[in-house]
Motif scaffolding. Structure first.
Motif, short mmCIF file in Angstrom:
data_model
loop_
_atom_site.label_atom_id
_atom_site.label_comp_id
_atom_site.label_asym_id
_atom_site.label_seq_id
_atom_site.Cartn_x
_atom_site.Cartn_y
_atom_site.Cartn_z
N ALA A 23 0.86 -1.18 0.00
CA ALA A 23 0.00 0.00 0.00
C ALA A 23 0.90 1.23 0.00
O ALA A 23 1.75 1.39 0.89
N PHE A 24 0.74 2.08 -1.01
CA PHE A 24 1.54 3.30 -1.08
C PHE A 24 1.20 4.19 0.10
O PHE A 24 0.03 4.40 0.41
N VAL A 25 2.24 4.73 0.75
CA VAL A 25 2.04 5.58 1.91
C VAL A 25 2.43 7.03 1.62
O VAL A 25 1.67 7.96 1.89
N ALA A 26 3.62 7.23 1.06
CA ALA A 26 4.11 8.59 0.84
C ALA A 26 5.32 8.55 -0.08
O ALA A 26 5.83 7.47 -0.41
N ASP A 27 5.77 9.76 -0.46
CA ASP A 27 7.01 9.85 -1.22
C ASP A 27 7.80 11.06 -0.76
O ASP A 27 7.29 11.91 -0.04
N ARG A 28 9.04 11.09 -1.16
CA ARG A 28 9.92 12.21 -0.83
C ARG A 28 11.01 12.27 -1.89
O ARG A 28 11.21 11.31 -2.64
N THR A 29 11.70 13.38 -1.95
CA THR A 29 12.81 13.51 -2.89
C THR A 29 14.05 13.99 -2.16
O THR A 29 13.97 14.69 -1.15
N THR A 30 15.18 13.58 -2.68
CA THR A 30 16.48 14.08 -2.24
C THR A 30 17.15 14.69 -3.46
O THR A 30 16.56 14.73 -4.54
N ASP A 31 18.37 15.15 -3.32
CA ASP A 31 19.07 15.72 -4.48
C ASP A 31 19.21 14.70 -5.60
O ASP A 31 19.14 15.05 -6.76
N ALA A 32 19.41 13.44 -5.27
CA ALA A 32 19.68 12.43 -6.28
C ALA A 32 18.55 11.42 -6.49
O ALA A 32 18.49 10.78 -7.53
N PHE A 33 17.65 11.29 -5.50
CA PHE A 33 16.68 10.19 -5.55
C PHE A 33 15.23 10.65 -5.39
O PHE A 33 14.95 11.64 -4.72
N CYS A 34 14.33 9.88 -5.96
CA CYS A 34 12.92 9.89 -5.61
C CYS A 34 12.72 8.63 -4.77
O CYS A 34 13.15 7.55 -5.17
N VAL A 35 12.07 8.78 -3.64
CA VAL A 35 11.89 7.66 -2.72
C VAL A 35 10.39 7.47 -2.48
O VAL A 35 9.69 8.41 -2.14
N TYR A 36 9.93 6.24 -2.67
CA TYR A 36 8.53 5.90 -2.46
C TYR A 36 8.42 4.95 -1.28
O TYR A 36 9.16 3.97 -1.20
N LEU A 37 7.48 5.24 -0.39
CA LEU A 37 7.28 4.44 0.82
C LEU A 37 6.01 3.62 0.68
O LEU A 37 4.95 4.15 0.34
N ILE A 47 11.55 2.45 -1.85
CA ILE A 47 12.19 2.19 -3.14
C ILE A 47 12.88 3.49 -3.56
O ILE A 47 12.23 4.54 -3.64
N PHE A 48 14.17 3.41 -3.82
CA PHE A 48 14.97 4.55 -4.22
C PHE A 48 15.19 4.51 -5.73
O PHE A 48 15.75 3.54 -6.25
N PHE A 49 14.75 5.57 -6.41
CA PHE A 49 14.94 5.72 -7.86
C PHE A 49 15.93 6.84 -8.11
O PHE A 49 15.87 7.87 -7.43
N ILE A 50 16.78 6.69 -9.10
CA ILE A 50 17.62 7.79 -9.55
C ILE A 50 16.69 8.77 -10.27
O ILE A 50 15.91 8.38 -11.14
N ARG A 51 16.75 10.03 -9.92
CA ARG A 51 15.81 11.02 -10.45
C ARG A 51 15.88 11.16 -11.96
O ARG A 51 14.85 11.31 -12.62
N GLU A 52 17.06 11.12 -12.52
CA GLU A 52 17.20 11.34 -13.96
C GLU A 52 16.78 10.15 -14.80
O GLU A 52 16.39 10.30 -15.94
N SER A 53 16.88 8.94 -14.26
CA SER A 53 16.64 7.77 -15.10
C SER A 53 15.49 6.88 -14.65
O SER A 53 15.14 5.94 -15.34
N ASP A 54 14.91 7.14 -13.50
CA ASP A 54 13.87 6.28 -12.92
C ASP A 54 14.34 4.85 -12.69
O ASP A 54 13.54 3.93 -12.60
N GLU A 55 15.63 4.66 -12.59
CA GLU A 55 16.21 3.34 -12.32
C GLU A 55 16.17 3.06 -10.81
O GLU A 55 16.56 3.90 -10.01
N ILE A 56 15.67 1.88 -10.44
CA ILE A 56 15.68 1.49 -9.03
C ILE A 56 17.12 1.12 -8.64
O ILE A 56 17.75 0.30 -9.28
N VAL A 57 17.61 1.78 -7.60
CA VAL A 57 18.97 1.50 -7.15
C VAL A 57 19.03 0.85 -5.78
O VAL A 57 20.06 0.32 -5.40
N TRP A 58 17.90 0.90 -5.05
CA TRP A 58 17.94 0.34 -3.71
C TRP A 58 16.51 0.11 -3.23
O TRP A 58 15.62 0.93 -3.46
N ILE A 59 16.30 -1.00 -2.57
CA ILE A 59 15.04 -1.28 -1.89
C ILE A 59 15.38 -1.54 -0.43
O ILE A 59 16.17 -2.43 -0.12
#
Length: 82
Positions: A23-37, A47-59
C-alpha cells in the motif's frame, strides 16, 4: 508476509510483492533520488529511484517507525483533527 521473508526475496520478486501486496504511503525527494514508501503487512519498504533515469537503485525494508521521520512533515493530517 514477514519482513524476514521479504528481505530473502530477489529484487524482482520484492518489486512484484510490492505491486501485489503493498500500500503506497508517501514519497519524498532528495538531491539524487525519488523515494517511495509502501507498507506491507507490519513493515515498510522504501524504493529509491535515480531522479534522472527512474532506475531502481535500492530497496530498503524496515519495521522501526523511527525510520518514517523523513515523511512526517509531508503527511497532511488536518482532516483527522476536525
Amino acid at each position: 508476509m514477514t519482513l524476514h521473508h521479504f528481505k530473502a526475496l530477489a529484487q524482482d520478486k520484492q518489486r512484484r510483492a510490492l505491486l501485489q501486496r503493498g500500500a503506497f504511503v508517501a514519497d519524498r525527494t532528495t538531491d539524487a533520488f525519488c523515494v517511495y514508501l509502501f507498507q506491507i503487512d507490519k513493515f515498510y519498504v522504501e524504493i529509491f529511484f535515480i531522479r534522472e533515469s527512474d532506475e531502481i537503485v535500492w530497496i530498503k525494508s524496515f519495521e522501526c517507525v523511527d525510520e518514517l521521520e523523513p515523511y512526517l512533515t509531508n503527511i497532511n493530517i488536518s482532516s483527522l483533527l476536525n
